[in-house]
Design an enzyme around this catalytic site. Structure first.
Site, PDB file in Angstrom:
ATOM      1  N   HIS A 162       0.802  -1.220  -0.114  1.00 43.37           N
ATOM      2  CA  HIS A 162      -0.075   0.012   0.129  1.00 43.37           C
ATOM      3  C   HIS A 162       0.779   1.224  -0.063  1.00 43.37           C
ATOM      4  CE1 HIS A 162      -4.018  -1.697   0.898  1.00 43.37           C
ATOM      5  NE2 HIS A 162      -3.190  -2.657   1.043  1.00 43.37           N
ATOM      6  N   ASP A 370       3.712   9.776  -0.806  1.00 42.15           N
ATOM      7  CA  ASP A 370       2.337   8.772  -0.487  1.00 42.15           C
ATOM      8  C   ASP A 370       2.160   7.456  -1.533  1.00 42.15           C
ATOM      9  OD1 ASP A 370       0.215   8.278   0.995  1.00 42.15           O
ATOM     10  OD2 ASP A 370      -0.474  10.335   1.314  1.00 42.15           O
TER      11      ASP A 370
HETATM   12  P1  ADQ Z   1      -2.870   6.499   4.683  1.00 43.25           P
HETATM   13  O1  ADQ Z   1      -1.365   6.632   4.942  1.00 43.25           O
HETATM   14  O2  ADQ Z   1      -3.522   6.194   6.158  1.00 43.25           O
HETATM   15  O3  ADQ Z   1      -2.979   4.861   3.742  1.00 43.25           O
HETATM   16  P2  ADQ Z   1      -4.792   7.562   3.070  1.00 43.25           P
HETATM   17  O4  ADQ Z   1      -4.645   6.859   1.709  1.00 43.25           O
HETATM   18  O5  ADQ Z   1      -5.080   9.038   2.707  1.00 43.25           O
HETATM   19  O6  ADQ Z   1      -3.597   7.484   4.020  1.00 43.25           O
HETATM   20  O7  ADQ Z   1      -5.832   7.131   3.735  1.00 43.25           O
HETATM   21  C1  ADQ Z   1      -6.406   7.674   5.033  1.00 43.25           C
HETATM   22  C2  ADQ Z   1      -7.896   7.195   5.299  1.00 43.25           C
HETATM   23  O8  ADQ Z   1      -8.038   7.712   6.395  1.00 43.25           O
HETATM   24  C3  ADQ Z   1      -8.659   7.992   4.205  1.00 43.25           C
HETATM   25  O9  ADQ Z   1      -9.790   7.003   3.863  1.00 43.25           O
HETATM   26  C4  ADQ Z   1      -9.456   9.089   5.079  1.00 43.25           C
HETATM   27  O10 ADQ Z   1     -10.744   9.278   4.973  1.00 43.25           O
HETATM   28  C5  ADQ Z   1      -9.341   8.493   6.391  1.00 43.25           C
HETATM   29  N1  ADQ Z   1      -9.275   9.590   7.443  1.00 43.25           N
HETATM   30  C6  ADQ Z   1      -8.374  10.717   7.556  1.00 43.25           C
HETATM   31  N2  ADQ Z   1      -8.405  11.580   8.573  1.00 43.25           N
HETATM   32  C7  ADQ Z   1      -9.585  11.018   9.178  1.00 43.25           C
HETATM   33  C8  ADQ Z   1     -10.160  11.326  10.180  1.00 43.25           C
HETATM   34  N3  ADQ Z   1     -10.161  12.698  10.924  1.00 43.25           N
HETATM   35  N4  ADQ Z   1     -11.662  10.801  10.501  1.00 43.25           N
HETATM   36  C9  ADQ Z   1     -11.905   9.463   9.905  1.00 43.25           C
HETATM   37  N5  ADQ Z   1     -11.065   9.223   8.787  1.00 43.25           N
HETATM   38  C10 ADQ Z   1     -10.121   9.937   8.529  1.00 43.25           C
HETATM   39  C11 ADQ Z   1      -1.872   4.098   3.391  1.00 43.25           C
HETATM   40  C12 ADQ Z   1      -1.034   4.622   2.340  1.00 43.25           C
HETATM   41  C13 ADQ Z   1      -1.539   5.625   1.309  1.00 43.25           C
HETATM   42  C14 ADQ Z   1      -2.783   4.464   0.710  1.00 43.25           C
HETATM   43  C15 ADQ Z   1      -3.600   3.775   1.742  1.00 43.25           C
HETATM   44  C16 ADQ Z   1      -4.245   2.711   0.857  1.00 43.25           C
HETATM   45  O11 ADQ Z   1      -0.115   5.501   3.201  1.00 43.25           O
HETATM   46  O12 ADQ Z   1      -0.693   6.139   0.352  1.00 43.25           O
HETATM   47  O13 ADQ Z   1      -3.637   5.277  -0.148  1.00 43.25           O
HETATM   48  O14 ADQ Z   1      -2.783   3.151   2.727  1.00 43.25           O
HETATM   49  O15 ADQ Z   1      -3.709   1.965   0.005  1.00 43.25           O
END
Ligand code: ADQ
Length: 464
Positions: A162, A370
């Site tokens: 991921h 990312d």
């Molecule tokens: P993350 O580094 O966690 O994921 P991201 O892809 O942005 O980063 O996902 C974060 C998730 O958390 C999103 O679904 C978002 O809606 C949720 N989120 C963020 N802040 C929140 C809050 N305050 N309350 C509730 N929900 C919140 C890792 C990798 C990424 C990759 C994903 C999936 O680092 O690059 O996209 O896995 O493969």
């Protein structure tokens, strides 16, 4: 023989323990993420999910969730510190993200990482029916594919990374680099978010292990390992439906009112992580305020930053730096009752997030690196009104697909400032054209399409 059963192996189980008002405890399915992606295919006999339940000590007995058997893998506090906080999040995580923070390595971390990976592999070997497909997820479990193949050569094994996979010059710093690569090669298919990650992996296999590769195929022990890019996505239909609902639209209007009905709202939503570029974003915003190019109360920034990995040193330091910067900006540019930055640490449910996305004129997604970044895709999925502008870092996997975003190099402060102003002042017909194009793309590249592409490449019969 068709492979009918699917076993997902991930560091975390897709559940959280909730404490009810009565004080009783209850397991609930975690919202969003992998579990929604896989829900349509997590059906049928023998389907299970193996992972950690979230607290150290003995493994709890867990109920089935939507017909999926959950099997908890236990870990002690010491193992959690060495495997999860140590090797996974203080060695691998920073190193795979361009070493934007200094990775550290300790032999006891590596030992714990091996031990926990072996425990996950043993649990998968026990749970998987003959000929099943086992799909291993992410950087916490890179040794599992080879360990599992040794225990159960009858299985089909997939691995999906991921997070970014770094170029050889960086990866080669890891003291146990060959072991990690051999671990991944236990899979039949190693998937990455973007083609660059897949290319880096193939080059490393040639250079570190000296194996023969042909395009995206690697020959090892008389088998062929396939390598490919499978960009993950979000449940576009579900998010759009949510964002169209009366309740969420009313909530979005309420958010704007609560913020004092400013002309322009900038929004950041991130885990509080040093890879997400929160500090760079705040610095750019502060300079824009200082230059007078952006003014409070006409424009406000809402930064949601949900704390994570709070005991790891880099994360503690980041939290302090971000809080100090927010305090500084508000001290200097805020007005009575109108802060320049609304800084929130809470976790929101899907409807609340959708309302925030709908309320925001400019979504600021500026990670330094990312794997994908789902927030960018969630924002686009929610903007059924074709409103809003997305400022997106070139260093997020999502930038390969969301090409109509305002793409930016977050390391270049002037570029970041100009892009923010460009998005804030853009002609609505231009932002609508961009949003329409990104939405058209996402509609056919949602999370189900991702799962289908990956599983079809493994020849798993997907009824999607
Ligand atoms: P993350 O580094 O966690 O994921 P991201 O892809 O942005 O980063 O996902 C974060 C998730 O958390 C999103 O679904 C978002 O809606 C949720 N989120 C963020 N802040 C929140 C809050 N305050 N309350 C509730 N929900 C919140 C890792 C990798 C990424 C990759 C994903 C999936 O680092 O690059 O996209 O896995 O493969």
């Amino acid at each position: 023989m068709p492979h009918s059963a699917l076993v997902v192996v991930a560091n975390r189980l897709p559940i959280d323990e909730a404490v009810l008002e009565s004080g009783a405890r209850e397991w609930r399915r975690s919202p969003g993420g992998l579990v929604s992606a896989l829900r349509p295919i997590l059906q049928g006999d023998g389907t299970s999910w193996i992972g950690w339940a979230g607290s150290t000590g003995p493994a709890p007995d867990l109920p089935d969730i939507d017909g999926v058997a959950l099997r908890a893998v236990p870990q002690s506090q010491e193992e959690f510190e060495n495997y999860y906080e140590g090797f996974a999040n203080s060695t691998i995580w920073p190193l795979y993200h361009d070493a934007v923070e200094q990775p550290t390595f300790h032999r006891r971390w590596w030992e714990a990482y091996q031990r926990i990976n072996r425990r996950f592999a043993a649990a998968a070997a026990e749970a998987a029916p003959p000929g099943a497909l086992v799909w291993v997820q992410d950087y916490h479990l890179q040794l599992v594919p080879a360990m599992l193949r040794e225990l159960r050569p009858d299985l089909r094994i997939g691995f999906f990374m991921h997070i970014p996979f770094p170029p050889p010059e960086l990866f080669k710093q890891i003291p146990r680099r060959a072991d990690l690569l051999r671990g991944l090669l236990g899979a039949d298919l190693v998937g990455f978010q973007v083609p660059g990650g897949a290319r880096n992996f193939v080059r490393l296999i040639e250079r570190v292990l000296g194996l023969r590769t042909r395009h995206n195929e690697i020959e090892v022990d008389g088998r062929v390992v396939h390598v490919g890019a499978f960009p993950i996505s979000v449940d576009v239909g579900e998010l759009e439906e949510l964002a169209r609902s009366e309740e969420v639209r009313a909530q979005a209007a309420q958010i704007r009112a609560d913020l004092g009905n400013p002309d322009r709202i900038l929004l950041g939503v991130d885990r509080l992580d040093y890879t997400k570029g929160i500090e760079h974003r705040l610095k750019a915003y502060r300079e824009l305020l200082a230059d007078g190019r952006v003014k409070v109360p006409n424009t406000v920034l809402v930064q949601v930053a949900v704390p994570s990995r709070e005991r790891v040193e880099h994360y503690k330091a980041l939290r302090e730096k971000v809080e100090r910067e927010v305090g500084g900006i508000n001290g200097e540019y805020g007005r009575l009752g109108v802060p320049a930055v609304h800084y929130l640490n809470c976790s929101y449910n899907r409807a609340e997030l959708a309302a925030l996305y709908l309320a925001a004129d400019v979504m600021v997604v500026t990670p330094l690196r990312d794997g994908m970044n789902l927030v960018a895709k969630e924002y686009v999925a929610c903007r059924h009104d074709n409103g809003g502008a997305l400022v997106l870092s070139e260093f997020a996997g999502a930038a390969h697909e969301l090409k109509q975003a305002y793409l930016v190099n977050p390391h270049d402060l002037d570029d970041l400032k100009d892009s923010l102003v460009g998005a804030l002042e853009a002609d609505p017909s231009d932002t609508a054209r961009r949003m329409r194009a990104m939405r058209r793309y996402l509609r056919t590249h949602d999370v189900t399409a991702w799962a289908r592409a990956y599983l079809s490449a493994l020849e798993f019969p997907v009824g999607l």
